[in-house]
Design a protein around this motif. Structure first.
Motif, short mmCIF file in Angstrom:
data_model
loop_
_atom_site.label_atom_id
_atom_site.label_comp_id
_atom_site.label_asym_id
_atom_site.label_seq_id
_atom_site.Cartn_x
_atom_site.Cartn_y
_atom_site.Cartn_z
N GLN A 27 0.79 -1.41 0.01
CA GLN A 27 0.04 -0.14 -0.22
C GLN A 27 0.87 1.21 -0.08
O GLN A 27 0.53 2.28 -0.87
N LEU A 29 4.10 1.69 -0.89
CA LEU A 29 4.71 1.73 -2.19
C LEU A 29 3.44 2.38 -3.39
O LEU A 29 4.13 3.28 -3.93
N THR A 30 2.72 1.86 -3.37
CA THR A 30 1.66 2.33 -4.38
C THR A 30 1.27 3.77 -4.20
O THR A 30 1.27 4.63 -5.14
N TYR A 31 0.88 4.12 -2.83
CA TYR A 31 0.37 5.46 -2.95
C TYR A 31 1.67 6.45 -2.95
O TYR A 31 1.51 7.69 -3.45
N HIS A 32 3.10 6.05 -2.61
CA HIS A 32 4.18 6.74 -2.95
C HIS A 32 4.17 7.28 -4.27
O HIS A 32 4.40 8.24 -4.86
N LEU A 33 4.01 5.99 -5.00
CA LEU A 33 3.99 6.19 -6.66
C LEU A 33 2.89 7.13 -7.27
O LEU A 33 3.39 7.85 -8.12
#
Lengths: 194, 194
Positions: A27, A29-33
């Motif tokens: 989660q 990593l995804t929101y970082h991207l």
């Protein structure tokens, strides 16, 4: 329509399928991207697509490479008389940081009967023609655990009639602490004294 | 030509640029993908490209979504009279697992003067028109740390002349242990008793 966009769910699930990445990390990593500039996700996607297109397995040592034979196998300034046997490409990387300058042979894993991996699943028989070409020493550098040791023992039995076979030393790691070392390591360090 | 193929180096570096992924993890992920079936790397690459194409920011609540207004803002069965203010989209996800059924407002971070993030960098002024539309309560759910508290205080001062402003409760987490709780949490749990 779900509260979380499908594309986000897909990316979280893709990250989660990787080893060592749990749901929370996936989660994050995804929101970082999502917040990072376009190029960050783009670069990662490009790099992912490139590895499958550009990487081949060297048909001599079975390490990953941009071409076959690989740069190590083709480098005649290296010691052609010594072959180090390792489990994985990451192990080659590790030994390249030492002063070892011989050749490698990457098994692609270790003998693990419980996982259905026998000698035929590894690049073991491919070692035989290699050691008959003026090689004077084969160094076994499998991992120091039960499966790695069993794999080394199997290869030693196979090759010892043909060539000198050695194993990397076992004992206390540099910077280690006798007080905290486990029994097995201490026993090995005694056997290996000298 | 380097020992490690350029495509592999590129992927390791891409992984390393992500938060919480160090050099060793980046290496392990890369070599895992090299050995995994083609689809694994392909799926991850596709998901990465999709998020930037398919995800937009809702122009009402500023949560991420497939369209604007997002499904939550458009859902008339939700309580239109309560708005919960959170820092990030991940916080929406967390509160969606509770029985909260009002609307959200995603700030996009918290006030952090040391990082140059002031009230104008967040979606704070966008709250004003929203609370004048029959909203009876704004719940502040910023993170329970110094910056989150300062952000909540700023918004409370701004909105309290217009609407009732509450904050989520502070105290011991469920399953927590009084013995191991820190002083601040215990003090808050006393203030919050009832």
């Amino acid at each position: 329509m779900p509260v979380v966009p499908r594309a986000v769910v897909a990316l979280i699930e893709s990250f989660e399928s990787l080893p060592g990445i749990g749901p929370k990390t996936a989660q994050r990593l995804t929101y970082h991207l999502l917040h990072a500039p376009q190029e960050v996700a783009q670069n990662l996607a490009d790099a992912l697509l490139r590895i499958k297109k550009e990487i081949v397995v060297c048909q001599i040592c079975f390490n990953i490479s941009e071409k076959t034979p690989c740069v190590i196998c083709e480098d005649l300034s290296r010691n052609q008389k010594v072959i180090m046997v390792v489990e994985d490409p990451l192990d080659v990387l590790a030994f390249e940081r030492t002063n070892f300058d011989g050749l490698y042979h990457v098994l692609g894993g270790r003998i693990a009967p419980l996982e259905g991996i026998g000698p035929d699943e590894l690049r073991i028989k491919e070692l035989l023609p290699r050691v008959q070409n003026g090689v004077v020493e084969v160094i076994l550098a499998t991992n120091p655990n039960m499966e790695g040791d069993a794999t080394a023992m199997y290869i030693e039995r196979l090759l010892s009639p043909l060539v000198k076979v050695t194993k990397i030393g076992r004992g206390l790691p540099v910077g280690g602490d006798v007080e905290y070392a486990d029994d097995q390591t201490l026993m090995r360090s005694l056997e290996n004294r000298g």
